[in-house]
Design a protein around this motif. Sequence first.
Motif, PDB file in Angstrom:
ATOM      1  N   TYR A  98      15.907  74.265 -25.617  1.00  0.00           N
ATOM      2  CA  TYR A  98      14.517  73.978 -26.002  1.00  0.00           C
ATOM      3  C   TYR A  98      14.251  72.483 -26.203  1.00  0.00           C
ATOM      4  O   TYR A  98      13.137  72.095 -26.567  1.00  0.00           O
ATOM      5  CB  TYR A  98      14.087  74.758 -27.253  1.00  0.00           C
ATOM      6  CG  TYR A  98      14.407  76.224 -27.176  1.00  0.00           C
ATOM      7  CD1 TYR A  98      14.015  76.986 -26.076  1.00  0.00           C
ATOM      8  CD2 TYR A  98      15.129  76.862 -28.186  1.00  0.00           C
ATOM      9  CE1 TYR A  98      14.329  78.335 -25.984  1.00  0.00           C
ATOM     10  CE2 TYR A  98      15.442  78.207 -28.102  1.00  0.00           C
ATOM     11  CZ  TYR A  98      15.047  78.936 -26.997  1.00  0.00           C
ATOM     12  OH  TYR A  98      15.370  80.260 -26.917  1.00  0.00           O
ATOM     13  N   ASP A 135      11.923  71.461 -19.672  1.00  0.00           N
ATOM     14  CA  ASP A 135      12.581  71.706 -20.954  1.00  0.00           C
ATOM     15  C   ASP A 135      13.913  72.392 -20.682  1.00  0.00           C
ATOM     16  O   ASP A 135      14.173  72.857 -19.582  1.00  0.00           O
ATOM     17  CB  ASP A 135      11.724  72.563 -21.889  1.00  0.00           C
ATOM     18  CG  ASP A 135      11.840  74.051 -21.579  1.00  0.00           C
ATOM     19  OD1 ASP A 135      11.646  74.421 -20.402  1.00  0.00           O
ATOM     20  OD2 ASP A 135      12.131  74.833 -22.494  1.00  0.00           O
ATOM     21  N   SER A 137      15.354  75.323 -21.028  1.00  0.00           N
ATOM     22  CA  SER A 137      15.087  76.733 -21.302  1.00  0.00           C
ATOM     23  C   SER A 137      16.380  77.485 -21.581  1.00  0.00           C
ATOM     24  O   SER A 137      17.447  77.130 -21.084  1.00  0.00           O
ATOM     25  CB  SER A 137      14.369  77.375 -20.115  1.00  0.00           C
ATOM     26  OG  SER A 137      13.103  76.804 -19.927  1.00  0.00           O
ATOM     27  N   CYS A 146      16.338  85.989 -26.915  1.00  0.00           N
ATOM     28  CA  CYS A 146      16.324  84.564 -26.596  1.00  0.00           C
ATOM     29  C   CYS A 146      17.328  83.827 -27.485  1.00  0.00           C
ATOM     30  O   CYS A 146      17.584  84.255 -28.621  1.00  0.00           O
ATOM     31  CB  CYS A 146      14.940  83.973 -26.852  1.00  0.00           C
ATOM     32  SG  CYS A 146      13.630  84.570 -25.766  1.00  0.00           S
ATOM     33  N   PRO A 162      10.862  80.807 -29.854  1.00  0.00           N
ATOM     34  CA  PRO A 162      11.054  81.012 -28.414  1.00  0.00           C
ATOM     35  C   PRO A 162      10.256  82.213 -27.919  1.00  0.00           C
ATOM     36  O   PRO A 162      10.097  83.207 -28.629  1.00  0.00           O
ATOM     37  CB  PRO A 162      12.557  81.277 -28.292  1.00  0.00           C
ATOM     38  CG  PRO A 162      13.155  80.749 -29.552  1.00  0.00           C
ATOM     39  CD  PRO A 162      12.114  80.950 -30.607  1.00  0.00           C
ATOM     40  N   LYS A 164       9.684  84.720 -24.248  1.00  0.00           N
ATOM     41  CA  LYS A 164      10.258  85.076 -22.953  1.00  0.00           C
ATOM     42  C   LYS A 164       9.255  84.782 -21.839  1.00  0.00           C
ATOM     43  O   LYS A 164       8.060  85.029 -21.990  1.00  0.00           O
ATOM     44  CB  LYS A 164      10.634  86.554 -22.934  1.00  0.00           C
ATOM     45  CG  LYS A 164      11.696  86.947 -23.945  1.00  0.00           C
ATOM     46  CD  LYS A 164      11.937  88.453 -23.922  1.00  0.00           C
ATOM     47  CE  LYS A 164      12.951  88.856 -24.986  1.00  0.00           C
ATOM     48  NZ  LYS A 164      13.162  90.330 -25.014  1.00  0.00           N
ATOM     49  N   LEU A 165       9.751  84.253 -20.738  1.00  0.00           N
ATOM     50  CA  LEU A 165       8.905  84.097 -19.565  1.00  0.00           C
ATOM     51  C   LEU A 165       8.621  85.481 -18.990  1.00  0.00           C
ATOM     52  O   LEU A 165       9.491  86.363 -19.010  1.00  0.00           O
ATOM     53  CB  LEU A 165       9.575  83.212 -18.518  1.00  0.00           C
ATOM     54  CG  LEU A 165       9.936  81.785 -18.947  1.00  0.00           C
ATOM     55  CD1 LEU A 165      10.331  80.950 -17.729  1.00  0.00           C
ATOM     56  CD2 LEU A 165       8.803  81.109 -19.709  1.00  0.00           C
ATOM     57  N   LEU A 171      14.406  83.994 -18.683  1.00  0.00           N
ATOM     58  CA  LEU A 171      14.518  82.745 -19.433  1.00  0.00           C
ATOM     59  C   LEU A 171      13.538  82.734 -20.593  1.00  0.00           C
ATOM     60  O   LEU A 171      12.543  83.464 -20.607  1.00  0.00           O
ATOM     61  CB  LEU A 171      14.229  81.552 -18.518  1.00  0.00           C
ATOM     62  CG  LEU A 171      15.186  81.314 -17.346  1.00  0.00           C
ATOM     63  CD1 LEU A 171      14.663  80.195 -16.463  1.00  0.00           C
ATOM     64  CD2 LEU A 171      16.581  80.983 -17.845  1.00  0.00           C
ATOM     65  N   CYS A 172      13.828  81.869 -21.548  1.00  0.00           N
ATOM     66  CA  CYS A 172      12.950  81.660 -22.700  1.00  0.00           C
ATOM     67  C   CYS A 172      12.639  80.176 -22.840  1.00  0.00           C
ATOM     68  O   CYS A 172      13.472  79.324 -22.526  1.00  0.00           O
ATOM     69  CB  CYS A 172      13.628  82.123 -23.994  1.00  0.00           C
ATOM     70  SG  CYS A 172      14.153  83.840 -24.021  1.00  0.00           S
ATOM     71  N   SER A 173      11.454  79.875 -23.305  1.00  0.00           N
ATOM     72  CA  SER A 173      11.074  78.512 -23.660  1.00  0.00           C
ATOM     73  C   SER A 173      10.395  78.553 -25.020  1.00  0.00           C
ATOM     74  O   SER A 173      10.059  79.624 -25.534  1.00  0.00           O
ATOM     75  CB  SER A 173      10.128  77.913 -22.615  1.00  0.00           C
ATOM     76  OG  SER A 173      10.805  77.617 -21.415  1.00  0.00           O
ATOM     77  N   LEU A 222       3.606  76.564 -23.430  1.00  0.00           N
ATOM     78  CA  LEU A 222       5.029  76.245 -23.445  1.00  0.00           C
ATOM     79  C   LEU A 222       5.229  74.774 -23.784  1.00  0.00           C
ATOM     80  O   LEU A 222       4.544  73.904 -23.229  1.00  0.00           O
ATOM     81  CB  LEU A 222       5.666  76.559 -22.096  1.00  0.00           C
ATOM     82  CG  LEU A 222       5.618  78.021 -21.637  1.00  0.00           C
ATOM     83  CD1 LEU A 222       6.157  78.137 -20.216  1.00  0.00           C
ATOM     84  CD2 LEU A 222       6.401  78.915 -22.586  1.00  0.00           C
ATOM     85  N   GLY A 224       6.994  71.335 -23.487  1.00  0.00           N
ATOM     86  CA  GLY A 224       7.772  70.699 -22.430  1.00  0.00           C
ATOM     87  C   GLY A 224       7.520  69.205 -22.368  1.00  0.00           C
ATOM     88  O   GLY A 224       6.594  68.677 -22.992  1.00  0.00           O
TER      89      GLY A 224
END
Length: 263
Positions: A98, A135, A137, A146, A162, A164-165, A171-173, A222, A224
């Motif tokens: 992150y 980022d 992720s 996550c 976090p 989830k996409l 993936l997680c951001s 998100l 970034g």
Amino acid sequence: RCFSYCSTNQLFTMVATGATKVSVAALLAISVAMLASSTCFADAFRLAVAQPFAAVFKASPIPEHADAEQPRPMRIAATKLYSSESDPKTPGGYNEVYGYPDGKVGGLIIEGPFPYKNGPKVWSEDPFGAYGFIDASGTIDDQGNCPSIPNDSPFYKGKLHPVKLTNGAKLCSLGCNLTHVEETGHDPCAIGSLVPSKTPALSDSPMRCYDAGPGMAAGWGLCGYNCSAFVPNTDVLTPCTQEDIGKGSCFIYCDSRTFPTAK
């Protein structure tokens, strides 16, 4: 699992910031190899750190009038040219999930964020604005969770968490509330920014809450770091035009130390 990315026209490319540029054909070959594996995203994330390919890479074309329902191009990347090991002023969360990826962890670049009130400037409204963002992720584990926020991160025990996409990538951001930023002008992601006055040896990279469209993370914004689109090999920093991108003469830079004008 990975072939579903093709059906949404998402291009996943494993690249890293080394010393040379990579041709589009080479990037596509890498992408096809990744997409052919049922574990391609996890493999690509691991390989991104270990296999440097390019300092910068060509910008993916974004439709001039793209709407929020259209998928955003994505790339896997890692900045391998630099390392925080020699810099004692590295901030908490750096090179960790992150945070800003600089050699030890893989990063995810999402191109074509959308503008919104009080949000960060993006390329579609300002040529010097963000063409994308990066980022570090995290990968969703076998239990569907996550990774936790590292305890030295500026976001540890904070209000952000976090997410989830939701575009098929496992993936997680770090999620942020777009409505909150719109209504208050306060960007909770900003505390993760890399500030030159504090860390002069690192990239000049503000962290902001980006809108990548409702399909990317179930409506969440998100956090970034800015990635800019510049014409390479120039003495004056020159942002790309739509024509530059269409001709393939535009490159993305997510690290100010690799800008065309950097000495």
